[in-house]
Scaffold this active site. Structure first.
Site, PDB file in Angstrom:
ATOM      1  CG  ASP A 180      -1.935   1.091   1.251  1.00 29.30           C
ATOM      2  OD1 ASP A 180      -1.911   1.932   0.326  1.00 29.30           O
ATOM      3  OD2 ASP A 180      -2.757   1.129   2.179  1.00 29.30           O
ATOM      4  CG  ASP A 230      -3.582   3.724  -3.338  1.00 29.34           C
ATOM      5  OD1 ASP A 230      -4.459   2.916  -3.680  1.00 29.34           O
ATOM      6  OD2 ASP A 230      -3.721   4.515  -2.381  1.00 29.34           O
ATOM      7  CD  GLU A 231      -5.099  -0.323  -0.857  1.00 28.77           C
ATOM      8  OE1 GLU A 231      -5.285  -1.490  -0.435  1.00 28.77           O
ATOM      9  OE2 GLU A 231      -5.862   0.618  -0.600  1.00 28.77           O
TER      10      GLU A 231
END
Length: 404
Positions: A9, A105-106
């Site tokens: 993350d 974003d992960e």
């Protein structure tokens, strides 16, 4: 043999990317936000100093400014975020071919079959990955290491920023069961409120529930959540190159001004259904149901869904169903800030069928005519652009106004 899964993350992603160009803002409260003029004035990301003031993602700018009057606001640069996301995932690809993005974003990484090539120590691999992202891209990463996807995500959330947390067979009960149920993936606000009514506030309490009780309360999702709280998640990490089945197709918009009149709402619904129908047609899918969400100026959402009489990808059918649902959720002149229309219960082209009703069998030629009309519209748009031809705003099928 247990799987070895990482959940990576990127910390404060949008804000971190902006700070690469604005290093002078690293020590002052800063946030990336939408455009207030176009009514998208919410916080999209914030840096660590802003977090200390209680600034939260998805709250309005005025709420954030009330907490932190000196908050510096920057506009988003989505193309830049996508560029960095691709670079990060390219680095992940050097560790395993099983990389499943979860938003921009992960990502989950399944390193079960490559761990022996990476030194054999999953925690060391996670730390190496964090250092590499920081060194090569200037971004920080929190990583959860565990034996399933749900626990790996809980691990990346457990300690931030720039940290590695291992959730193992030996420590998972100690670390995770005291956490609130809302910390776990798939447990939203409505589920939290429902579980709270029955004294279930922590993951340990959820794990101890009887699956039959949860199924009565929450349907099939209940036992699935209980299994996840007991470490039984078996969901595989899918390569991002593997097409994932589409579960819904939706489109929503925030309007420049609140809608208060039925004709405004009809136009908005028709526009959204046009977009949804076009995407369904391009994907070769039919909708078995429709869901509508209405948001008021105070950001309160109300949703309703309904099964369609027959699977469809026609703008006309989706608009009629969405209008009916909207009339159940909204009465004029109550203001509407935003609308979302989502096609659900999707079926691939060829498997969709329509049960013929003896009393409406005469409508079949009309439906075929509508299919040809919308297919022609799709061809015109494909040749001349999406704005070349527009479907007319939905009109009520009956003379009476459904909003009256």
């Amino acid at each position: 043999m247990d799987r070895v899964i990482l959940h990576c993350d990127l910390n404060c992603f949008y804000a971190s990317v902006e700070l690469l160009s604005h290093p002078e803002l690293r020590t002052v409260p800063m946030a990336v936000c939408g455009d207030p003029a176009s009514r998208h004035g919410i916080i999209l990301a914030k840096n660590e100093p802003a977090k200390k003031y209680g600034v939260q993602t998805a709250e309005t700018i005025w709420q954030a400014k009330k907490k932190c009057p000196d908050l510096v606001l920057l506009p988003p640069h989505h193309d830049l975020y996508r560029q960095y996301s691709r670079q990060v995932n390219a680095i992940y690809d050097t560790y395993t071919d099983l990389v499943e993005p979860f938003g921009i974003d992960e990502s989950w990484l399944d390193i079960t079959h490559t761990l022996h090539l990476l030194g054999g120590d999953a925690q060391a691999v996670a730390n190496q990955l964090r250092e590499r992202i920081k060194r090569e891209l200037g971004l920080t990463l929190s990583v959860g290491v565990s034996f399933n996807k749900v626990f790996a995500k809980l691990g990346s959330d457990y300690k931030k920023p720039d940290a590695t947390t291992v959730i193992s067979r030996e420590n998972w009960r100690q670390l995770l069961w005291p956490l609130p149920v809302g910390a776990m993936l798939y447990v939203g606000g409505a589920a939290q409120k429902l579980l709270h009514q029955y004294g279930v506030d922590t993951l340990g309490q959820l794990a101890a529930c009887k699956p039959t009780m949860l199924e009565t309360l929450m349907g099939k999702m209940g036992p699935q959540l209980q299994a996840c709280a007991n470490g039984q998640d078996q969901d595989p990490v899918r390569s991002r190159y593997e097409a994932e089945p589409v579960k819904s197709v939706g489109n929503g918009t925030t309007f420049p001004q609140n809608l208060t009149k039925p004709e405004q709402v009809r136009t908005g619904i028709a526009m959204l259904c046009d977009s949804v129908a076009t995407r369904l047609r391009h994907a070769g899918l039919y909708a078995g149901g429709v869901q509508v969400t209405v948001r008021d100026p105070a950001f309160h959402d109300r949703s309703r869904q309904a099964q369609l009489p027959a699977p469809t990808h026609l703008i006309r059918d989706l608009t009629a169903a969405a209008m009916d649902l909207t009339s159940q959720l909204w009465k004029p002149p109550t203001p509407i800030r935003a609308l979302t229309v989502t096609a659900i219960h999707l079926l691939p082209e060829g498997s969709a069928y329509e049960q013929v009703d003896l009393f409406t069998a005469g409508a079949a030629p009309q439906r075929e005519k509508q299919e040809k009309l919308e297919a022609a519209m799709a061809r015109i748009r494909g040749k001349f652009g999406s704005g070349a031809i527009v479907y007319g705003a939905a009109q009520p099928e009956k003379e009476e106004d459904p909003f009256s």
